[in-house]
Design a protein around this motif. Structure first.
Motif, short mmCIF file in Angstrom:
data_model
loop_
_atom_site.label_atom_id
_atom_site.label_comp_id
_atom_site.label_asym_id
_atom_site.label_seq_id
_atom_site.Cartn_x
_atom_site.Cartn_y
_atom_site.Cartn_z
N UNK A 150 11.77 3.25 -4.35
CA UNK A 150 11.29 2.58 -2.97
C UNK A 150 12.30 1.72 -2.27
N UNK A 151 12.46 1.97 -1.07
CA UNK A 151 13.54 1.51 -0.23
C UNK A 151 12.74 0.72 0.93
N UNK A 202 0.90 -1.14 0.11
CA UNK A 202 -0.08 0.02 0.09
C UNK A 202 0.90 1.10 0.04
N UNK A 203 1.81 1.10 0.66
CA UNK A 203 2.80 2.41 0.66
C UNK A 203 3.60 2.55 -0.43
N UNK A 204 3.86 1.34 -1.15
CA UNK A 204 4.47 1.40 -2.39
C UNK A 204 3.71 2.16 -3.28
N UNK A 257 21.39 13.71 9.26
CA UNK A 257 22.60 13.08 10.02
C UNK A 257 23.23 12.01 9.39
N UNK A 258 23.15 11.77 8.17
CA UNK A 258 23.97 10.70 7.34
C UNK A 258 23.11 9.26 7.49
N UNK A 259 21.89 9.15 8.12
CA UNK A 259 21.32 7.97 8.23
C UNK A 259 20.64 7.54 6.88
N UNK A 260 20.45 6.21 6.60
CA UNK A 260 19.57 5.98 5.27
C UNK A 260 18.09 6.17 5.54
N UNK A 261 17.39 6.59 4.64
CA UNK A 261 16.03 6.95 4.51
C UNK A 261 15.42 5.73 3.90
N UNK A 262 14.58 5.20 4.87
CA UNK A 262 13.73 3.94 4.21
C UNK A 262 12.12 4.39 3.89
N UNK A 321 12.58 1.62 -9.40
CA UNK A 321 13.48 0.87 -8.61
C UNK A 321 13.14 0.62 -7.33
N UNK A 322 13.32 -0.64 -6.95
CA UNK A 322 13.22 -1.03 -5.52
C UNK A 322 14.27 -1.64 -4.92
N UNK A 323 14.80 -1.17 -3.42
CA UNK A 323 15.86 -1.59 -3.05
C UNK A 323 15.45 -2.23 -1.67
N UNK A 324 16.15 -3.24 -1.35
CA UNK A 324 15.64 -4.15 -0.31
C UNK A 324 16.97 -4.37 0.55
N UNK A 325 16.89 -4.72 1.90
CA UNK A 325 17.77 -5.16 2.87
C UNK A 325 17.18 -5.41 4.12
N UNK A 326 18.03 -6.37 4.87
CA UNK A 326 17.57 -6.60 6.15
C UNK A 326 18.47 -5.68 7.09
N UNK A 327 19.55 -5.24 6.68
CA UNK A 327 20.54 -4.52 7.62
C UNK A 327 21.02 -3.23 6.78
N UNK A 328 20.29 -2.01 6.85
CA UNK A 328 20.78 -0.88 6.21
C UNK A 328 21.87 -0.23 7.02
N UNK A 329 22.83 -0.88 7.51
CA UNK A 329 23.98 -0.43 7.95
C UNK A 329 25.21 -1.02 7.77
N UNK A 330 26.41 -0.60 7.63
CA UNK A 330 27.31 -1.15 7.35
C UNK A 330 28.56 -0.96 8.39
N UNK A 331 29.27 -1.85 9.02
CA UNK A 331 30.31 -1.84 10.04
C UNK A 331 31.46 -0.77 9.62
N UNK A 332 31.68 -0.79 8.25
CA UNK A 332 32.72 0.01 7.81
C UNK A 332 32.32 1.46 7.41
N UNK A 333 31.05 1.77 7.72
CA UNK A 333 30.45 2.96 7.58
C UNK A 333 30.21 3.61 5.97
N UNK A 334 30.66 2.73 5.20
CA UNK A 334 30.52 3.15 3.77
C UNK A 334 29.05 3.39 3.37
N UNK A 335 28.73 4.43 2.63
CA UNK A 335 27.27 4.74 2.31
C UNK A 335 27.02 3.54 1.26
#
Length: 614
Positions: free
Chosen positions: A27-28, A14-16, A188-193, A165-179
């Motif tokens: 859509x993320x 519905x949000x999509x 603040x640099x956080x991914x927008x879902x 385009x649709x982008x999916x993940x279960x973990x939208x963060x990386x330990x190496x802090x790479x975008x």
């Protein structure tokens, strides 16, 4: 297979649609491990093909295990759940450039490494020039920015060429802090879902299992060079300078810590298997330490690469008496081994990183870490293999075993708090407990009470190690025993005291297997006899008619783009209404399967002609 969406999947769709209605094209989605992202991707693909004038969907995944096959993974979701036709290669017959796929092909599900190259970009530009609209779906998008990888740049190019385009993940963060490529960031640099379904929500909605952790502590013997003396320290108290030596001692396959972990996991798993006979445990090992490894068939180098995983497997065999399934990076049939383990009932699987993302083995109920990692993302992905629900379920939490390294304890504590929050949110509003402990109005006892169990009262249940009763029959291993045969087993026990102490489910399973064997013997006899005519295949006319309507609309859209200069009304009138002398709306609303097939066959020939002649 009918698709019944989970509540979160319906909310996400519905949000999509809302975002597309607002004019958005990207859509993320963030959804926790085991929530059903593959099914969500297949559903979005079907909606785009049916309602948004999309001719094809390109799906990119990082691993073959996520890509799956006809039964599981992304391929299984597209085919079994949604009835879409999908191929598993972008380039066919080793061609490095190609026109658009066949008109009846709905999707391409392939790996990042196959589509993230200049030849694929040139092909997609050719699609765009031909007016062939495609949508892009990227799973586990955080892999696009791996070190020494150019996947992210190519994915950005593909996104520019796609309609949606649709982008999916279960973990939208990386330990190496790479975008992460293609993912917008807030100030603040956080991914927008655009949509988020967290692990806490998954536990609350009973979509995934909760988790409980058992840390294995140990005493580490260290050496102080400045004082020239040895000293002891507990594993949970070590500092960064002591980490390297601690890892060598604690993760030694022949060490006491690994032995204790195997013994602890084995005892708990055997208890679990009394209720769930196919329950299994995954032992995750560290990658090989060969820095000069070459893939030239050198068996000694290969043995060095996989040495740790085989040593752990040997310890499991020595301690438990069970021969584990071993999967390494160098196995040519690693996916086949995992598929076999998924369907089998043996208790142990030993692997490196082959079973981390997208690998669907619902019978895994425990994970033991025989390795160290600094990546919380990898930690969660590995734990996620034990969080997928398996029928039947009783709310049992997944068991996670870790050496008590401070960093791993921190990862586990955060995951446990999220699970605890989800369990707390689904507790009964009246009694505050889960499962509900409210008193039954009928019998006056706490729920679940005896009056709610019509087939298996608590006093009469005899639990065997390989038979589990449930309200609609029972389970022996992975086979379901129907209530019909369990009922006959109970009648036999009442009429013959020799079977009084037998297990209802086991006896019912024997009766059920005997009936199936009789049917198979009868079928073989019937097939050997000459028949007047072959039996017609069973066809679902509603599903067949719906599929034909989709194909007709898609082929008309292609003809409108390639032949009629995007004049859709002219295409419908010329290609359908004139040849068949009937209004298009009457055709799609009233015509049966046989008459629709005539329309589909004609359009297929016309599209093929346009496809060949450009």
């Amino acid at each position: 297979m009918a698709f019944e969406p989970r509540p979160w999947q319906q909310d996400c769709l519905d949000r999509f649609k809302e975002k597309l209605a607002e004019g958005g094209t990207s859509f993320v989605i963030e959804a926790c491990m085991g929530a059903g992202k593959s099914a969500m991707a297949a559903w979005i693909a079907k909606v785009l093909l049916d309602d948004y004038a999309i001719d094809h969907v390109l799906v990119l995944v990082p691993w073959r295990s996520i890509q799956g096959d006809a039964e599981k993974g992304m391929m299984g979701a597209f085919g079994n759940l949604m009835g879409l036709d999908a191929r598993d290669r972008f380039f066919v017959l080793k061609r490095r450039q190609a026109r658009q796929p066949r008109p009846d092909m709905d999707a391409t599900i392939t790996l990042y490494q196959e589509a993230c190259n200049q030849e694929a970009i040139d092909t997609l530009k050719m699609w765009q020039a031909d007016g062939f609209a495609f949508a892009l779906i990227c799973d586990e998008i955080h892999h696009t920015n791996e070190i020494d990888s150019s996947w992210g740049e190519y994915v950005q190019e593909i996104q520019k060429l796609s309609s949606y385009s649709v982008f999916m993940s279960g973990t939208f963060f990386r330990s190496d802090r790479r975008p992460i490529s293609c993912i917008p960031l807030n100030p603040s640099g956080e991914p927008i879902k655009d949509y988020r379904f967290s692990y806490s929500q998954g536990v609350k909605d009973n979509v995934v299992r909760s988790v409980t952790t058992r840390d294995i502590n140990a005493t580490v013997l260290l050496y102080d060079k400045s004082k020239d003396e040895k000293y002891d320290v507990m594993l949970g108290e070590i500092g960064p300078k002591e980490l390297s030596e601690a890892r060598k001692q604690v993760l030694d396959p022949h060490g006491e810590c690994i032995r204790h972990m195997i013994e602890t996991a084995h005892i708990a798993l055997m208890q679990t298997r009394t209720k769930f006979p196919d329950a299994a445990c995954l032992f995750v090992c560290r990658p090989g330490g060969s820095g000069n490894y070459t893939d030239d068939g050198d068996k000694s180098a290969q043995a060095l690469e996989d040495k740790h995983v085989h040593l752990i497997a040997s310890q499991i065999k020595a301690i438990t008496g069970e021969s584990p399934t071993v999967v390494t990076h160098r196995d040519r049939d690693a996916v086949g081994k995992i598929t076999y383990f998924r369907r089998a009932s043996n208790p142990y699987l030993v692997a490196v990183n082959m079973v981390s993302e997208g690998c669907d083995i619902p019978r895994l109920r425990a994970v033991a870490f025989c390795r160290y990692t600094t990546s919380e993302m990898l930690f969660r992905q590995i734990v996620g293999r034990a969080l997928r629900l398996h029928v039947p379920e009783d709310g049992t939490a997944a068991q996670i075993y870790i050496p008590a390294f401070p960093l791993l304890l921190g990862f586990a504590e955060r995951l446990y708090k999220e699970a605890e929050e989800g369990v707390r949110d689904r507790r009964c509003e009246k009694c505050g407990e889960w499962p509900c402990q409210c008193v039954c109005d009928a019998c006056g006892k706490p729920k679940p009470c005896d009056c709610q169990r019509t087939l298996f009262p608590v006093e009469r249940v005899v639990m065997a190690i390989d038979a589990t009763p449930v309200n609609d029959g029972g389970h022996v291993g992975q086979e379901h025993v129907t209530e019909f045969y369990v009922g006959y087993a109970q009648r036999i026990k009442l009429e013959n005291t020799a079977h009084l102490h037998g297990n209802d489910v086991q006896m019912g399973h024997i009766l059920q297997r005997f009936t199936e064997m009789q049917k198979q013997a009868h079928e073989r006899t019937r097939q050997q006899q000459p028949q007047a005519s072959p039996a017609a295949p069973i066809v679902n006319p509603i599903a067949e008619r719906d599929a034909m309507r989709r194909r007709i609309n898609r082929r008309i859209r292609q003809l409108a783009k390639n032949v009629y200069a995007n004049n859709y009304a002219n295409a419908y009138y010329t290609e359908i209404e004139i040849p068949f002398r009937t209004k298009f709306k009457i055709i799609v609303d009233t015509w049966g399967v046989d008459k629709l097939r005539q329309v589909d066959n004609r359009l297929e020939k016309r599209v093929t002609e346009a496809f060949r002649h450009g």
